[in-house]
Design a protein around this motif. Structure first.
Motif, PDB file in Angstrom:
ATOM      1  N   PRO A 152       0.827  -1.212   0.000  1.00 57.27           N
ATOM      2  CA  PRO A 152       0.000   0.000   0.000  1.00 57.27           C
ATOM      3  C   PRO A 152       0.857   1.256   0.000  1.00 57.27           C
ATOM      4  N   LEU A 153       0.384   2.253  -0.688  1.00 57.87           N
ATOM      5  CA  LEU A 153       1.094   3.531  -0.713  1.00 57.87           C
ATOM      6  C   LEU A 153       0.792   4.371   0.511  1.00 57.87           C
ATOM      7  N   HIS A 154      -0.309   4.065   1.201  1.00 58.45           N
ATOM      8  CA  HIS A 154      -0.704   4.815   2.388  1.00 58.45           C
ATOM      9  C   HIS A 154      -1.100   3.844   3.493  1.00 58.45           C
ATOM     10  N   PRO A 155      -0.728   4.121   4.743  1.00 55.05           N
ATOM     11  CA  PRO A 155      -1.027   3.187   5.832  1.00 55.05           C
ATOM     12  C   PRO A 155      -2.507   3.017   6.120  1.00 55.05           C
ATOM     13  N   ALA A 156      -3.354   3.931   5.653  1.00 54.13           N
ATOM     14  CA  ALA A 156      -4.792   3.764   5.858  1.00 54.13           C
ATOM     15  C   ALA A 156      -5.312   2.506   5.179  1.00 54.13           C
ATOM     16  N   ILE A 157      -4.595   2.025   4.170  1.00 44.56           N
ATOM     17  CA  ILE A 157      -5.010   0.820   3.448  1.00 44.56           C
ATOM     18  C   ILE A 157      -4.570  -0.428   4.185  1.00 44.56           C
ATOM     19  N   GLY A 158      -3.577  -0.283   5.043  1.00 45.21           N
ATOM     20  CA  GLY A 158      -3.081  -1.419   5.786  1.00 45.21           C
ATOM     21  C   GLY A 158      -1.581  -1.579   5.619  1.00 45.21           C
ATOM     22  N   PRO A 188     -11.506   6.190  -2.355  1.00 44.67           N
ATOM     23  CA  PRO A 188     -10.600   6.669  -3.409  1.00 44.67           C
ATOM     24  C   PRO A 188      -9.177   6.129  -3.279  1.00 44.67           C
ATOM     25  N   LEU A 189      -8.819   5.579  -2.137  1.00 47.28           N
ATOM     26  CA  LEU A 189      -7.489   5.000  -1.970  1.00 47.28           C
ATOM     27  C   LEU A 189      -7.503   3.475  -2.024  1.00 47.28           C
ATOM     28  N   SER A 190      -8.619   2.880  -2.411  1.00 48.78           N
ATOM     29  CA  SER A 190      -8.737   1.417  -2.358  1.00 48.78           C
ATOM     30  C   SER A 190      -7.671   0.712  -3.188  1.00 48.78           C
ATOM     31  N   HIS A 191      -7.252   1.327  -4.305  1.00 47.36           N
ATOM     32  CA  HIS A 191      -6.251   0.716  -5.171  1.00 47.36           C
ATOM     33  C   HIS A 191      -4.924   1.466  -5.145  1.00 47.36           C
ATOM     34  N   ALA A 192      -4.713   2.243  -4.095  1.00 42.39           N
ATOM     35  CA  ALA A 192      -3.441   2.962  -3.945  1.00 42.39           C
ATOM     36  C   ALA A 192      -2.393   2.006  -3.383  1.00 42.39           C
ATOM     37  N   ALA A 193      -2.027   1.041  -4.205  1.00 43.05           N
ATOM     38  CA  ALA A 193      -1.055   0.018  -3.823  1.00 43.05           C
ATOM     39  C   ALA A 193      -0.358  -0.475  -5.077  1.00 43.05           C
ATOM     40  N   LYS A 283      -7.498  -4.271 -11.145  1.00 43.50           N
ATOM     41  CA  LYS A 283      -8.753  -4.222 -10.404  1.00 43.50           C
ATOM     42  C   LYS A 283      -8.864  -5.398  -9.444  1.00 43.50           C
ATOM     43  N   LYS A 284      -8.522  -6.595  -9.916  1.00 45.42           N
ATOM     44  CA  LYS A 284      -8.632  -7.801  -9.081  1.00 45.42           C
ATOM     45  C   LYS A 284      -7.647  -7.787  -7.914  1.00 45.42           C
ATOM     46  N   THR A 285      -6.501  -7.176  -8.109  1.00 43.98           N
ATOM     47  CA  THR A 285      -5.449  -7.223  -7.087  1.00 43.98           C
ATOM     48  C   THR A 285      -5.412  -5.984  -6.199  1.00 43.98           C
ATOM     49  N   GLY A 286      -6.292  -5.018  -6.449  1.00 44.48           N
ATOM     50  CA  GLY A 286      -6.328  -3.818  -5.627  1.00 44.48           C
ATOM     51  C   GLY A 286      -5.064  -3.003  -5.732  1.00 44.48           C
ATOM     52  N   THR A 287      -4.596  -2.816  -6.964  1.00 45.33           N
ATOM     53  CA  THR A 287      -3.338  -2.103  -7.186  1.00 45.33           C
ATOM     54  C   THR A 287      -3.453  -1.123  -8.346  1.00 45.33           C
ATOM     55  N   ARG A 288      -2.482  -0.237  -8.439  1.00 50.49           N
ATOM     56  CA  ARG A 288      -2.407   0.728  -9.539  1.00 50.49           C
ATOM     57  C   ARG A 288      -1.332   0.377 -10.554  1.00 50.49           C
ATOM     58  N   ARG A 289      -0.312  -0.313 -10.077  1.00 43.92           N
ATOM     59  CA  ARG A 289       0.796  -0.693 -10.947  1.00 43.92           C
ATOM     60  C   ARG A 289       1.231  -2.099 -10.579  1.00 43.92           C
ATOM     61  N   MET A 290       1.797  -2.793 -11.550  1.00 40.66           N
ATOM     62  CA  MET A 290       2.425  -4.079 -11.276  1.00 40.66           C
ATOM     63  C   MET A 290       3.892  -4.005 -11.689  1.00 40.66           C
ATOM     64  N   ILE A 291       4.748  -4.436 -10.784  1.00 38.09           N
ATOM     65  CA  ILE A 291       6.187  -4.362 -10.991  1.00 38.09           C
ATOM     66  C   ILE A 291       6.773  -5.767 -10.910  1.00 38.09           C
ATOM     67  N   MET A 292       7.641  -6.086 -11.855  1.00 32.00           N
ATOM     68  CA  MET A 292       8.182  -7.448 -11.945  1.00 32.00           C
ATOM     69  C   MET A 292       9.590  -7.425 -12.514  1.00 32.00           C
ATOM     70  N   GLY A 293      10.304  -8.540 -12.326  1.00 31.77           N
ATOM     71  CA  GLY A 293      11.630  -8.712 -12.914  1.00 31.77           C
ATOM     72  C   GLY A 293      11.573  -9.776 -13.989  1.00 31.77           C
TER      73      GLY A 293
END
Length: 375
Positions: A152-158, A188-193, A283-293
Protein backbone atom coordinates in the motif's frame (compact mmCIF):
# COMPACT_ATOMS: atom_id res chain seq x y z
CA UNK A 1 -3.02 14.85 -14.30
CA UNK A 2 -5.69 12.59 -12.86
CA UNK A 3 -8.71 14.39 -11.45
CA UNK A 4 -10.66 11.98 -9.28
CA UNK A 5 -12.52 14.06 -6.73
CA UNK A 6 -14.59 11.77 -4.52
CA UNK A 7 -16.33 12.21 -1.19
CA UNK A 8 -16.43 9.06 0.90
CA UNK A 9 -15.64 7.86 4.38
CA UNK A 10 -12.51 5.80 4.77
CA UNK A 11 -10.91 3.94 7.61
CA UNK A 12 -7.38 3.87 8.96
CA UNK A 13 -5.17 6.07 11.07
CA UNK A 14 -4.03 9.52 10.04
CA UNK A 15 -2.92 12.65 11.78
CA UNK A 16 -5.59 14.38 13.84
CA UNK A 17 -7.91 16.12 11.37
CA UNK A 18 -7.61 19.34 13.37
CA UNK A 19 -3.90 19.42 12.67
CA UNK A 20 -3.37 17.34 9.51
CA UNK A 21 0.15 16.79 8.25
CA UNK A 22 1.39 15.74 4.83
CA UNK A 23 2.22 12.05 4.44
CA UNK A 24 5.15 10.79 2.39
CA UNK A 25 6.34 7.28 1.48
CA UNK A 26 9.53 6.42 -0.40
CA UNK A 27 9.94 3.01 -2.07
CA UNK A 28 12.93 1.61 -3.96
CA UNK A 29 12.71 -1.64 -5.94
CA UNK A 30 15.47 -3.65 -7.60
CA UNK A 31 15.23 -6.63 -9.93
CA UNK A 32 17.36 -9.73 -10.54
CA UNK A 33 20.83 -9.67 -8.93
CA UNK A 34 22.08 -13.15 -9.89
CA UNK A 35 25.07 -13.60 -7.66
CA UNK A 36 26.77 -10.23 -8.19
CA UNK A 37 27.47 -8.53 -4.87
CA UNK A 38 29.59 -5.72 -6.31
CA UNK A 39 26.94 -4.53 -8.73
CA UNK A 40 24.18 -5.00 -6.16
CA UNK A 41 26.06 -2.75 -3.74
CA UNK A 42 26.53 -0.12 -6.44
CA UNK A 43 22.81 -0.12 -7.23
CA UNK A 44 21.65 0.11 -3.64
CA UNK A 45 24.12 2.91 -2.93
CA UNK A 46 23.23 5.16 -5.87
CA UNK A 47 19.52 4.58 -5.25
CA UNK A 48 19.93 5.71 -1.63
CA UNK A 49 18.95 2.43 0.04
CA UNK A 50 22.40 2.00 1.57
CA UNK A 51 25.35 4.20 2.43
CA UNK A 52 28.87 3.82 1.12
CA UNK A 53 29.52 1.09 3.69
CA UNK A 54 26.60 -1.02 2.50
CA UNK A 55 24.53 -0.22 5.60
CA UNK A 56 20.85 0.76 5.62
CA UNK A 57 20.76 4.54 5.06
CA UNK A 58 17.25 5.30 6.28
CA UNK A 59 16.48 7.29 3.13
CA UNK A 60 13.89 4.77 1.88
CA UNK A 61 10.86 3.58 3.79
CA UNK A 62 10.66 0.35 1.81
CA UNK A 63 13.15 -1.62 -0.25
CA UNK A 64 11.71 -4.35 -2.48
CA UNK A 65 13.79 -7.01 -4.23
CA UNK A 66 11.84 -9.08 -6.77
CA UNK A 67 13.84 -12.31 -6.65
CA UNK A 68 16.59 -14.20 -8.49
CA UNK A 69 19.40 -13.44 -6.09
CA UNK A 70 20.80 -16.92 -6.68
CA UNK A 71 22.56 -18.49 -9.73
CA UNK A 72 24.81 -17.20 -12.54
CA UNK A 73 27.27 -15.37 -10.23
CA UNK A 74 29.55 -16.36 -7.34
CA UNK A 75 28.16 -14.19 -4.53
CA UNK A 76 24.98 -16.00 -3.51
CA UNK A 77 25.96 -16.46 0.14
CA UNK A 78 27.13 -12.86 0.51
CA UNK A 79 23.96 -11.51 -1.07
CA UNK A 80 21.54 -13.50 1.06
CA UNK A 81 23.45 -12.58 4.22
CA UNK A 82 23.43 -8.94 3.17
CA UNK A 83 19.68 -8.99 2.55
CA UNK A 84 19.12 -10.41 6.04
CA UNK A 85 21.41 -7.76 7.54
CA UNK A 86 19.60 -4.95 5.73
CA UNK A 87 16.26 -6.39 6.84
CA UNK A 88 17.33 -6.18 10.48
CA UNK A 89 18.91 -2.74 10.11
CA UNK A 90 15.81 -1.36 8.39
CA UNK A 91 13.44 -2.77 11.00
CA UNK A 92 15.48 -1.21 13.79
CA UNK A 93 14.77 2.30 12.45
CA UNK A 94 11.24 1.83 11.11
CA UNK A 95 12.11 0.77 7.57
CA UNK A 96 11.12 -2.42 5.78
CA UNK A 97 12.82 -4.82 3.38
CA UNK A 98 10.39 -6.90 1.29
CA UNK A 99 11.76 -9.88 -0.62
CA UNK A 100 10.22 -12.05 -3.33
CA UNK A 101 11.36 -15.52 -4.33
CA UNK A 102 12.24 -15.73 -8.01
CA UNK A 103 12.03 -18.71 -10.32
CA UNK A 104 15.73 -19.43 -9.68
CA UNK A 105 15.19 -19.69 -5.93
CA UNK A 106 12.37 -22.12 -6.65
CA UNK A 107 14.51 -24.07 -9.13
CA UNK A 108 17.11 -24.58 -6.42
CA UNK A 109 14.47 -25.59 -3.89
CA UNK A 110 13.26 -28.23 -6.38
CA UNK A 111 16.80 -29.50 -6.99
CA UNK A 112 17.59 -27.97 -10.39
CA UNK A 113 21.28 -27.11 -10.26
CA UNK A 114 21.94 -25.71 -13.70
CA UNK A 115 24.87 -23.50 -12.67
CA UNK A 116 27.92 -25.47 -11.44
CA UNK A 117 29.45 -22.37 -9.83
CA UNK A 118 26.63 -22.42 -7.28
CA UNK A 119 27.51 -25.96 -6.17
CA UNK A 120 31.08 -24.85 -5.57
CA UNK A 121 30.04 -21.62 -3.88
CA UNK A 122 27.78 -23.45 -1.44
CA UNK A 123 30.33 -26.16 -0.65
CA UNK A 124 29.17 -29.09 -2.75
CA UNK A 125 25.89 -30.80 -3.58
CA UNK A 126 25.01 -31.99 -0.08
CA UNK A 127 25.90 -28.69 1.56
CA UNK A 128 23.85 -26.87 -1.04
CA UNK A 129 20.84 -29.11 -0.43
CA UNK A 130 21.11 -28.61 3.31
CA UNK A 131 21.49 -24.84 3.29
CA UNK A 132 18.50 -24.39 0.96
CA UNK A 133 16.22 -26.86 2.75
CA UNK A 134 16.90 -26.83 6.50
CA UNK A 135 19.86 -24.43 6.63
CA UNK A 136 19.97 -20.69 7.18
CA UNK A 137 19.10 -19.71 3.59
CA UNK A 138 16.08 -22.01 3.53
CA UNK A 139 14.93 -20.76 6.92
CA UNK A 140 15.24 -17.17 5.74
CA UNK A 141 13.22 -17.96 2.60
CA UNK A 142 10.47 -19.49 4.72
CA UNK A 143 10.42 -16.63 7.23
CA UNK A 144 11.20 -13.52 5.19
CA UNK A 145 10.40 -14.12 1.52
CA UNK A 146 7.07 -14.28 -0.29
CA UNK A 147 6.04 -15.13 -3.83
CA UNK A 148 4.01 -11.92 -4.23
CA UNK A 149 3.82 -8.56 -2.48
CA UNK A 150 1.09 -5.94 -2.28
CA UNK A 151 2.53 -2.71 -0.94
CA UNK A 152 0.00 0.00 0.00
CA UNK A 153 1.09 3.53 -0.71
CA UNK A 154 -0.70 4.82 2.39
CA UNK A 155 -1.03 3.19 5.83
CA UNK A 156 -4.79 3.76 5.86
CA UNK A 157 -5.01 0.82 3.45
CA UNK A 158 -3.08 -1.42 5.79
CA UNK A 159 0.45 -2.78 6.22
CA UNK A 160 2.34 -4.59 3.45
CA UNK A 161 0.47 -7.61 2.08
CA UNK A 162 -2.92 -6.57 3.43
CA UNK A 163 -5.15 -8.72 1.21
CA UNK A 164 -7.43 -7.39 -1.48
CA UNK A 165 -10.36 -7.58 -1.62
CA UNK A 166 -10.52 -7.12 2.15
CA UNK A 167 -13.01 -9.14 4.14
CA UNK A 168 -15.91 -7.11 5.43
CA UNK A 169 -16.53 -7.22 9.15
CA UNK A 170 -19.53 -9.49 8.54
CA UNK A 171 -17.41 -12.14 6.79
CA UNK A 172 -14.29 -12.27 8.93
CA UNK A 173 -13.50 -15.77 10.09
CA UNK A 174 -13.30 -15.72 13.87
CA UNK A 175 -10.33 -18.09 13.66
CA UNK A 176 -8.36 -15.70 11.46
CA UNK A 177 -6.68 -12.46 12.55
CA UNK A 178 -8.60 -9.34 11.59
CA UNK A 179 -6.33 -6.81 9.90
CA UNK A 180 -8.72 -4.02 10.87
CA UNK A 181 -8.61 -2.58 7.34
CA UNK A 182 -11.89 -2.89 5.47
CA UNK A 183 -11.59 -0.25 2.74
CA UNK A 184 -13.84 -1.13 -0.17
CA UNK A 185 -13.86 -0.19 -3.85
CA UNK A 186 -15.75 3.04 -3.16
CA UNK A 187 -12.83 4.46 -1.21
CA UNK A 188 -10.60 6.67 -3.41
CA UNK A 189 -7.49 5.00 -1.97
CA UNK A 190 -8.74 1.42 -2.36
CA UNK A 191 -6.25 0.72 -5.17
CA UNK A 192 -3.44 2.96 -3.95
CA UNK A 193 -1.06 0.02 -3.82
CA UNK A 194 1.56 -1.65 -6.00
CA UNK A 195 2.10 -5.34 -6.73
CA UNK A 196 5.55 -6.92 -6.88
CA UNK A 197 6.23 -10.42 -8.19
CA UNK A 198 9.14 -12.03 -9.95
CA UNK A 199 7.54 -13.12 -13.23
CA UNK A 200 4.11 -11.56 -13.62
CA UNK A 201 0.43 -11.83 -12.73
CA UNK A 202 -1.22 -13.51 -15.70
CA UNK A 203 -4.78 -12.41 -16.50
CA UNK A 204 -5.78 -16.09 -16.68
CA UNK A 205 -4.04 -17.21 -13.49
CA UNK A 206 -6.77 -18.72 -11.31
CA UNK A 207 -5.53 -17.64 -7.87
CA UNK A 208 -5.06 -13.90 -8.22
CA UNK A 209 -7.41 -13.07 -5.37
CA UNK A 210 -7.42 -12.45 -2.56
CA UNK A 211 -4.13 -10.81 -3.43
CA UNK A 212 -1.43 -11.51 -2.40
CA UNK A 213 -2.56 -13.83 0.38
CA UNK A 214 -3.77 -16.68 -1.84
CA UNK A 215 -0.57 -16.77 -3.90
CA UNK A 216 1.54 -16.63 -0.74
CA UNK A 217 -0.45 -19.38 0.96
CA UNK A 218 0.29 -21.63 -2.01
CA UNK A 219 3.92 -20.55 -2.09
CA UNK A 220 4.43 -21.20 1.61
CA UNK A 221 2.81 -24.62 1.34
CA UNK A 222 4.83 -25.67 -1.70
CA UNK A 223 8.13 -24.39 -0.27
CA UNK A 224 7.52 -26.33 2.95
CA UNK A 225 6.86 -29.54 0.99
CA UNK A 226 10.03 -29.04 -1.05
CA UNK A 227 12.19 -28.33 1.97
CA UNK A 228 10.82 -31.21 4.03
CA UNK A 229 11.08 -33.95 1.41
CA UNK A 230 14.12 -36.16 1.04
CA UNK A 231 16.35 -34.07 -1.18
CA UNK A 232 16.62 -35.60 -4.68
CA UNK A 233 19.94 -35.98 -6.52
CA UNK A 234 20.68 -32.81 -8.47
CA UNK A 235 19.37 -32.21 -11.96
CA UNK A 236 21.39 -32.25 -14.17
CA UNK A 237 22.85 -34.84 -14.56
CA UNK A 238 20.10 -36.77 -12.81
CA UNK A 239 16.46 -36.77 -14.01
CA UNK A 240 14.27 -33.76 -13.30
CA UNK A 241 12.78 -34.41 -9.84
CA UNK A 242 9.62 -32.37 -10.32
CA UNK A 243 7.38 -31.13 -7.55
CA UNK A 244 6.60 -33.38 -4.56
CA UNK A 245 3.95 -36.07 -5.07
CA UNK A 246 1.84 -34.24 -2.48
CA UNK A 247 1.80 -30.99 -4.49
CA UNK A 248 -1.73 -29.88 -5.35
CA UNK A 249 -3.01 -28.79 -8.75
CA UNK A 250 -2.95 -25.20 -7.50
CA UNK A 251 0.69 -25.55 -6.46
CA UNK A 252 1.54 -26.96 -9.88
CA UNK A 253 -0.18 -23.95 -11.45
CA UNK A 254 1.82 -21.62 -9.20
CA UNK A 255 5.05 -22.99 -10.67
CA UNK A 256 3.74 -23.22 -14.24
CA UNK A 257 4.54 -20.90 -17.13
CA UNK A 258 1.27 -19.11 -16.39
CA UNK A 259 2.07 -18.62 -12.72
CA UNK A 260 3.62 -15.60 -11.01
CA UNK A 261 7.15 -17.05 -11.07
CA UNK A 262 7.49 -17.71 -14.80
CA UNK A 263 4.86 -15.63 -16.65
CA UNK A 264 6.37 -13.32 -19.28
CA UNK A 265 3.29 -12.02 -21.07
CA UNK A 266 3.51 -8.47 -19.75
CA UNK A 267 7.07 -8.22 -21.06
CA UNK A 268 6.79 -9.86 -24.47
CA UNK A 269 3.21 -9.41 -25.74
CA UNK A 270 2.27 -6.46 -27.94
CA UNK A 271 1.52 -3.11 -26.38
CA UNK A 272 -2.07 -3.27 -27.56
CA UNK A 273 -2.61 -6.68 -26.00
CA UNK A 274 -1.12 -5.92 -22.60
CA UNK A 275 -2.86 -2.55 -22.32
CA UNK A 276 -6.21 -4.19 -23.03
CA UNK A 277 -5.60 -6.72 -20.23
CA UNK A 278 -3.83 -4.81 -17.50
CA UNK A 279 -6.74 -2.92 -15.94
CA UNK A 280 -8.66 -6.07 -15.09
CA UNK A 281 -5.67 -7.53 -13.25
CA UNK A 282 -5.09 -4.26 -11.39
CA UNK A 283 -8.75 -4.22 -10.40
CA UNK A 284 -8.63 -7.80 -9.08
CA UNK A 285 -5.45 -7.22 -7.09
CA UNK A 286 -6.33 -3.82 -5.63
CA UNK A 287 -3.34 -2.10 -7.19
CA UNK A 288 -2.41 0.73 -9.54
CA UNK A 289 0.80 -0.69 -10.95
CA UNK A 290 2.43 -4.08 -11.28
CA UNK A 291 6.19 -4.36 -10.99
CA UNK A 292 8.18 -7.45 -11.95
CA UNK A 293 11.63 -8.71 -12.91
CA UNK A 294 12.46 -12.00 -14.69
CA UNK A 295 12.52 -10.86 -18.33
CA UNK A 296 15.63 -8.72 -18.80
CA UNK A 297 15.83 -5.58 -20.89
CA UNK A 298 19.52 -4.78 -20.89
CA UNK A 299 19.31 -1.09 -21.75
CA UNK A 300 16.66 0.26 -19.40
CA UNK A 301 13.73 -0.37 -17.09
CA UNK A 302 10.74 -1.02 -19.33
CA UNK A 303 7.46 0.82 -18.73
CA UNK A 304 4.25 -0.10 -20.55
CA UNK A 305 0.72 1.28 -20.59
CA UNK A 306 1.65 4.63 -18.99
CA UNK A 307 3.49 3.02 -16.10
CA UNK A 308 0.85 0.47 -15.16
CA UNK A 309 3.34 -2.29 -16.04
CA UNK A 310 7.01 -1.88 -15.11
CA UNK A 311 9.68 -4.52 -15.76
CA UNK A 312 12.77 -3.83 -13.66
CA UNK A 313 15.18 -6.65 -14.63
CA UNK A 314 17.95 -4.91 -16.57
CA UNK A 315 20.61 -7.61 -16.27
CA UNK A 316 22.39 -6.08 -13.29
CA UNK A 317 24.68 -9.09 -12.84
CA UNK A 318 28.00 -9.16 -14.70
CA UNK A 319 26.76 -12.51 -16.07
CA UNK A 320 24.47 -10.43 -18.30
CA UNK A 321 26.37 -7.18 -18.61
CA UNK A 322 23.23 -5.06 -18.58
CA UNK A 323 22.68 -1.62 -17.14
CA UNK A 324 22.64 -0.96 -13.39
CA UNK A 325 19.21 0.31 -12.35
CA UNK A 326 16.65 0.79 -9.59
CA UNK A 327 13.03 1.90 -9.50
CA UNK A 328 12.25 4.85 -7.25
CA UNK A 329 8.72 5.76 -6.09
CA UNK A 330 7.79 8.83 -4.09
CA UNK A 331 4.19 9.03 -2.86
CA UNK A 332 2.61 11.88 -0.94
CA UNK A 333 -0.82 12.83 0.39
CA UNK A 334 -1.05 16.48 1.31
CA UNK A 335 -4.01 18.18 3.04
CA UNK A 336 -5.55 21.35 1.65
CA UNK A 337 -6.92 23.19 4.66
CA UNK A 338 -9.72 25.72 4.43
CA UNK A 339 -11.86 27.64 6.88
CA UNK A 340 -13.73 24.47 7.84
CA UNK A 341 -10.66 22.29 8.18
CA UNK A 342 -9.38 19.86 5.58
CA UNK A 343 -11.30 20.42 2.36
CA UNK A 344 -9.44 17.90 0.23
CA UNK A 345 -6.19 15.98 -0.14
CA UNK A 346 -3.72 16.15 -3.00
CA UNK A 347 -2.31 12.78 -3.87
CA UNK A 348 0.95 12.66 -5.85
CA UNK A 349 2.97 9.72 -7.10
CA UNK A 350 6.27 10.07 -8.95
CA UNK A 351 7.90 6.95 -10.40
CA UNK A 352 11.46 7.19 -11.72
CA UNK A 353 14.02 4.84 -13.19
CA UNK A 354 17.42 5.44 -11.61
CA UNK A 355 20.73 4.74 -13.36
CA UNK A 356 24.31 5.51 -12.29
CA UNK A 357 24.49 8.73 -14.30
CA UNK A 358 20.89 9.82 -14.91
CA UNK A 359 17.21 9.42 -14.04
CA UNK A 360 14.08 9.04 -16.15
CA UNK A 361 10.53 9.85 -15.05
CA UNK A 362 8.22 6.93 -15.84
CA UNK A 363 5.02 8.38 -14.39
CA UNK A 364 4.04 11.48 -12.44
CA UNK A 365 0.39 11.40 -11.40
CA UNK A 366 -1.50 13.91 -9.30
CA UNK A 367 -5.13 13.89 -8.26
CA UNK A 368 -7.42 15.46 -5.69
CA UNK A 369 -9.44 13.30 -3.33
CA UNK A 370 -12.09 14.17 -0.80
CA UNK A 371 -12.00 11.68 2.00
CA UNK A 372 -12.47 11.56 5.75
CA UNK A 373 -10.32 9.29 7.88
CA UNK A 374 -11.66 7.84 11.11
CA UNK A 375 -9.39 7.03 14.05
Amino acid sequence: MLNAIQTVHGSGKLENSKNPKPFHRHIVAVGDLHGDMANARRVLEFSGVTDKNGEWSGKADFFVQTGDIIDRGDDTIELFRWMDQLRAQAAAVGGTVLSNLGNHEWMNAIGIYVYPTEIETLGGVEARQNVISTGWIGRSWAANYTTATRLPLHPAIGPPNTPYPPKTAAFIDQNEPDTGFHIDDHHPLSHAAISFVHGGLSPSYSNLAPFPSRINELGNSLLRKLQEREQPPPHPPNPYPGLPASATMEEHELYSSNGPLWYRGWAIATEDKVCRSVDEVLKKTGTRRMIMGHTPHFENIKSRCDGKIIIIDTGISHAYGGVLSALDIHYSLTPVVGANGVEKWVEEECVRALYPDHQEVIAHDTREVRVQFSH
